[in-house]
Design a protein around this motif. Structure first.
Motif, PDB file in Angstrom:
ATOM      1  N   LEU A   1      16.527  14.293  11.138  1.00 38.50           N
ATOM      2  CA  LEU A   1      16.297  13.011  10.484  1.00 38.50           C
ATOM      3  C   LEU A   1      17.041  12.903   9.166  1.00 38.50           C
ATOM      4  CD1 LEU A   1      12.458  12.722  11.141  1.00 38.50           C
ATOM      5  CD2 LEU A   1      14.282  11.436  12.273  1.00 38.50           C
ATOM      6  N   SER A   2      17.049  13.977   8.373  1.00 39.59           N
ATOM      7  CA  SER A   2      17.696  13.933   7.062  1.00 39.59           C
ATOM      8  C   SER A   2      18.130  15.328   6.658  1.00 39.59           C
ATOM      9  CB  SER A   2      16.743  13.363   5.992  1.00 39.59           C
ATOM     10  OG  SER A   2      15.651  14.246   5.790  1.00 39.59           O
ATOM     11  N   ALA A   3      19.037  15.392   5.703  1.00 43.47           N
ATOM     12  CA  ALA A   3      19.507  16.659   5.147  1.00 43.47           C
ATOM     13  C   ALA A   3      19.612  16.515   3.642  1.00 43.47           C
ATOM     14  CB  ALA A   3      20.850  17.060   5.747  1.00 43.47           C
ATOM     15  N   SER A   4      19.335  17.604   2.912  1.00 42.10           N
ATOM     16  CA  SER A   4      19.363  17.552   1.451  1.00 42.10           C
ATOM     17  C   SER A   4      19.690  18.931   0.890  1.00 42.10           C
ATOM     18  CB  SER A   4      18.000  17.089   0.924  1.00 42.10           C
ATOM     19  OG  SER A   4      17.983  17.055  -0.488  1.00 42.10           O
ATOM     20  N   PHE A   5      20.540  18.965  -0.142  1.00 43.90           N
ATOM     21  CA  PHE A   5      20.839  20.212  -0.841  1.00 43.90           C
ATOM     22  C   PHE A   5      19.758  20.504  -1.874  1.00 43.90           C
ATOM     23  CE2 PHE A   5      25.204  19.016   0.429  1.00 43.90           C
ATOM     24  CZ  PHE A   5      25.622  20.208   1.005  1.00 43.90           C
ATOM     25  N   ASN A   6      19.578  21.794  -2.185  1.00 44.67           N
ATOM     26  CA  ASN A   6      18.755  22.149  -3.333  1.00 44.67           C
ATOM     27  C   ASN A   6      19.575  21.983  -4.610  1.00 44.67           C
ATOM     28  OD1 ASN A   6      20.445  24.353  -3.098  1.00 44.67           O
ATOM     29  ND2 ASN A   6      18.842  25.892  -3.270  1.00 44.67           N
ATOM     30  N   ALA A   7      19.016  22.322  -5.756  1.00 46.41           N
ATOM     31  CA  ALA A   7      19.640  21.988  -7.043  1.00 46.41           C
ATOM     32  C   ALA A   7      21.012  22.623  -7.226  1.00 46.41           C
ATOM     33  CB  ALA A   7      18.714  22.391  -8.188  1.00 46.41           C
ATOM     34  N   ASP A   8      21.200  23.877  -6.806  1.00 46.12           N
ATOM     35  CA  ASP A   8      22.494  24.532  -7.006  1.00 46.12           C
ATOM     36  C   ASP A   8      23.363  24.542  -5.752  1.00 46.12           C
ATOM     37  OD1 ASP A   8      21.249  26.393  -5.417  1.00 46.12           O
ATOM     38  OD2 ASP A   8      21.372  28.056  -6.850  1.00 46.12           O
ATOM     39  N   ASN A   9      22.955  23.786  -4.728  1.00 51.88           N
ATOM     40  CA  ASN A   9      23.696  23.660  -3.468  1.00 51.88           C
ATOM     41  C   ASN A   9      23.811  24.965  -2.688  1.00 51.88           C
ATOM     42  OD1 ASN A   9      24.140  20.952  -4.065  1.00 51.88           O
ATOM     43  ND2 ASN A   9      26.111  21.345  -5.033  1.00 51.88           N
ATOM     44  N   SER A  10      22.986  25.958  -3.007  1.00 50.63           N
ATOM     45  CA  SER A  10      23.047  27.230  -2.283  1.00 50.63           C
ATOM     46  C   SER A  10      22.371  27.146  -0.922  1.00 50.63           C
ATOM     47  CB  SER A  10      22.402  28.343  -3.107  1.00 50.63           C
ATOM     48  OG  SER A  10      21.036  28.053  -3.368  1.00 50.63           O
ATOM     49  N   CYS A  11      21.454  26.182  -0.753  1.00 57.05           N
ATOM     50  CA  CYS A  11      20.754  25.981   0.514  1.00 57.05           C
ATOM     51  C   CYS A  11      20.673  24.491   0.804  1.00 57.05           C
ATOM     52  CB  CYS A  11      19.336  26.550   0.457  1.00 57.05           C
ATOM     53  SG  CYS A  11      19.211  28.315   0.163  1.00 57.05           S
ATOM     54  N   PHE A  12      20.445  24.166   2.064  1.00 56.29           N
ATOM     55  CA  PHE A  12      20.118  22.788   2.393  1.00 56.29           C
ATOM     56  C   PHE A  12      18.946  22.772   3.367  1.00 56.29           C
ATOM     57  CE2 PHE A  12      23.475  23.839   5.440  1.00 56.29           C
ATOM     58  CZ  PHE A  12      23.061  23.288   6.643  1.00 56.29           C
ATOM     59  N   SER A  13      18.102  21.763   3.212  1.00 60.17           N
ATOM     60  CA  SER A  13      16.910  21.601   4.045  1.00 60.17           C
ATOM     61  C   SER A  13      17.093  20.385   4.940  1.00 60.17           C
ATOM     62  CB  SER A  13      15.661  21.450   3.174  1.00 60.17           C
ATOM     63  OG  SER A  13      15.851  20.461   2.179  1.00 60.17           O
TER      64      SER A  13
ATOM     65  N   LEU B   1      12.589  23.149  -3.782  1.00 56.44           N
ATOM     66  CA  LEU B   1      12.521  23.519  -5.198  1.00 56.44           C
ATOM     67  C   LEU B   1      13.341  24.794  -5.379  1.00 56.44           C
ATOM     68  CD1 LEU B   1      11.499  23.287  -8.067  1.00 56.44           C
ATOM     69  CD2 LEU B   1       9.354  24.336  -7.355  1.00 56.44           C
ATOM     70  N   GLY B   2      14.627  24.642  -5.748  1.00 57.17           N
ATOM     71  CA  GLY B   2      15.519  25.790  -5.902  1.00 57.17           C
ATOM     72  C   GLY B   2      15.580  26.593  -4.625  1.00 57.17           C
ATOM     73  N   THR B   3      15.370  27.911  -4.736  1.00 61.33           N
ATOM     74  CA  THR B   3      15.283  28.765  -3.552  1.00 61.33           C
ATOM     75  C   THR B   3      13.875  29.352  -3.447  1.00 61.33           C
ATOM     76  OG1 THR B   3      16.103  30.643  -4.852  1.00 61.33           O
ATOM     77  CG2 THR B   3      17.724  29.368  -3.617  1.00 61.33           C
ATOM     78  N   THR B   4      12.914  28.685  -4.101  1.00 58.51           N
ATOM     79  CA  THR B   4      11.545  29.174  -4.084  1.00 58.51           C
ATOM     80  C   THR B   4      10.838  28.707  -2.825  1.00 58.51           C
ATOM     81  OG1 THR B   4      10.643  27.257  -5.236  1.00 58.51           O
ATOM     82  CG2 THR B   4      11.520  29.036  -6.591  1.00 58.51           C
ATOM     83  N   ARG B   5       9.561  28.976  -2.768  1.00 61.92           N
ATOM     84  CA  ARG B   5       8.796  28.708  -1.548  1.00 61.92           C
ATOM     85  C   ARG B   5       8.317  27.274  -1.448  1.00 61.92           C
ATOM     86  NH1 ARG B   5       3.676  32.394  -3.544  1.00 61.92           N
ATOM     87  NH2 ARG B   5       2.975  31.043  -5.240  1.00 61.92           N
ATOM     88  N   TYR B   6       8.494  26.454  -2.482  1.00 65.29           N
ATOM     89  CA  TYR B   6       7.941  25.110  -2.471  1.00 65.29           C
ATOM     90  C   TYR B   6       8.951  24.071  -1.974  1.00 65.29           C
ATOM     91  CZ  TYR B   6       4.037  27.008  -5.121  1.00 65.29           C
ATOM     92  OH  TYR B   6       2.949  27.740  -5.505  1.00 65.29           O
ATOM     93  N   ILE B   7       8.475  23.165  -1.122  1.00 70.26           N
ATOM     94  CA  ILE B   7       9.292  22.077  -0.582  1.00 70.26           C
ATOM     95  C   ILE B   7       8.452  20.803  -0.615  1.00 70.26           C
ATOM     96  CG2 ILE B   7      10.640  21.234   1.383  1.00 70.26           C
ATOM     97  CD1 ILE B   7      10.930  24.080   2.341  1.00 70.26           C
ATOM     98  N   ALA B   8       9.051  19.700  -1.065  1.00 68.08           N
ATOM     99  CA  ALA B   8       8.370  18.406  -1.079  1.00 68.08           C
ATOM    100  C   ALA B   8       8.677  17.668   0.216  1.00 68.08           C
ATOM    101  CB  ALA B   8       8.823  17.590  -2.285  1.00 68.08           C
ATOM    102  N   PHE B   9       7.616  17.195   0.881  1.00 63.41           N
ATOM    103  CA  PHE B   9       7.735  16.513   2.166  1.00 63.41           C
ATOM    104  C   PHE B   9       7.318  15.051   2.055  1.00 63.41           C
ATOM    105  CE2 PHE B   9       6.626  20.605   4.695  1.00 63.41           C
ATOM    106  CZ  PHE B   9       7.949  20.997   4.680  1.00 63.41           C
TER     107      PHE B   9
END
Length: 376
Positions: free
Chosen positions: A16-28, A61-69
């Motif tokens: 449905l969607s894609a998004s980078f984290n703050a430093d672009n090291s990961c995407f969700s 949230l960065g590379t931490t365990r928290y994700i906003a849904f």
């Protein structure tokens, strides 16, 4: 050109969607059944979770365990008027925020949570539960335009084409009358000193300084109108990348003030229109600054009902819970000053890596180094 073979070709579930984290090291990636997290550098999957329903927006949230849904898709896991903060360590919701209208997008950092509604932006301190700092009314913002920098937030103002900048340290507000048409894309430089804007006309990208809010320059994507999908500054702020629904990635080198004032015959020779760019009385399209180089990226094969995006930046339509109502396309993220990624969601979800450098003739160039369909 150095083009690596496709790394994977099997179509996976609908993204449905894609998004980078703050430093672009990961995407969700939000799916109809859960979410996944991938390494930006390789496109390899790091985390996969099935939650029993659709996730329209997943912001790490960065590379931490928290994700906003935010729930989304055909069978949303959560209501579209709620933001859920997911703790991946416990695989449970830690806290949530409820609103009167559907959430268009969420931005998250170690210190702040930004919630974008159709006509409002809410600013919260990142606590459990989040603590409200302020909220501001906006024009219709169905694409959830909002950029969260280290110390400032950029989002549409109350007037068409207006950008509002909120300083997280001082709480001062600045306003830029950026365009006459509705905004379609925003970007902040890594050091928060520059803002890039594009309207739904899609021909010009404007650069603004912060905190002075003066216009630095105008960059021309093209003469015909297009949908600007994404804008992104390189980490050093010396390069701006732009994608449009023409399936084109543009690279603009951003000159320093001393370079901007230095005009030479060589500069005219490098211009798109050569010496015509220096002739008086011709339309401004002949003298405007065009991209230094460009390349094609893949929009992906999608059903007609899931096109790239609606052209209007003020009308709401499409898939519930998904920013812009359509699967993400052409999303830009820089890994370093010479490597930029282009992400697409949808039925044909793709990760593409481009290298920005120089060709054998010493001319500025950008080429695709590799790509894959990142869903199994």
């Amino acid at each position: 050109m150095n083009t690596r073979p496709v790394l994977g070709s099997d179509k996976g579930p609908f993204a449905l969607s894609a998004s980078f984290n703050a430093d672009n090291s990961c995407f969700s990636v939000g799916l109809e059944s859960g979410f996944r997290v991938f390494s930006s550098r390789t496109g390899d999957q790091k985390t996969a979770r099935e939650v029993g329903g659709g996730i329209g927006c997943a912001e790490m949230l960065g590379t931490t365990r928290y994700i906003a849904f935010v729930g989304g898709g055909k069978q949303p896991k959560f209501p579209q008027n709620k933001v859920q903060i997911w703790n991946d360590a416990t695989q449970q919701i830690s806290t949530s925020l409820e609103f009167k209208t559907p959430v268009q997008r969420v931005r998250i950092s170690q210190t702040h949570l930004i919630v974008v509604l159709l006509n409002k932006v809410g600013i919260y301190r990142m606590k459990m539960p989040p603590e409200k700092v302020a909220d501001y009314e906006t024009v219709n913002n169905p694409f959830g335009l909002c950029e969260l920098g280290k110390n400032i937030i950029a989002f549409p103002g109350r007037a068409v084409g207006q950008v509002k900048l909120f300083d997280l340290t001082t709480h001062n507000v600045s306003i830029i009358p950026a365009h006459e048409s509705p905004l379609r894309a925003l970007a902040l430089s890594a050091d928060d000193t520059a803002v890039a804007t594009a309207s739904e006309a899609g021909t010009l990208i404007r650069l603004w300084s912060f905190p002075s809010c003066t216009k630095l320059s105008e960059l021309r994507r093209g003469v015909d109108s297009a949908i600007i999908l994404s804008l992104a500054f390189s980490p050093s702020g010396t390069t701006l990348s732009v994608t449009s629904d023409k399936s084109t990635l543009h690279i603009f080198d951003l000159p320093s003030p001393s370079q901007q004032s230095h005009t030479t015959r060589a500069a005219a020779d490098d211009h798109k229109w050569k010496l015509l760019s220096k002739l008086p009385l011709l339309p401004r399209q002949f003298s405007d600054t065009y991209s230094n180089c460009s390349a094609k990226f893949e929009m992906g094969n999608e059903p007609a009902s899931f096109g790239p995006a609606a052209r209007s930046a003020t009308l709401q339509a499409g898939i519930p819970g998904v920013p812009g109502g359509r699967p993400t396309k052409g999303l830009l993220g820089w890994l370093d000053d010479s490597t930029v990624l282009v992400l697409g969601a949808g039925q044909d979800a793709r990760w593409e890596k481009f290298v920005v450098g120089f060709d054998e003739a010493g001319k500025r160039a950008v080429w695709r180094e590799g790509w894959r369909r990142y869903l199994d």
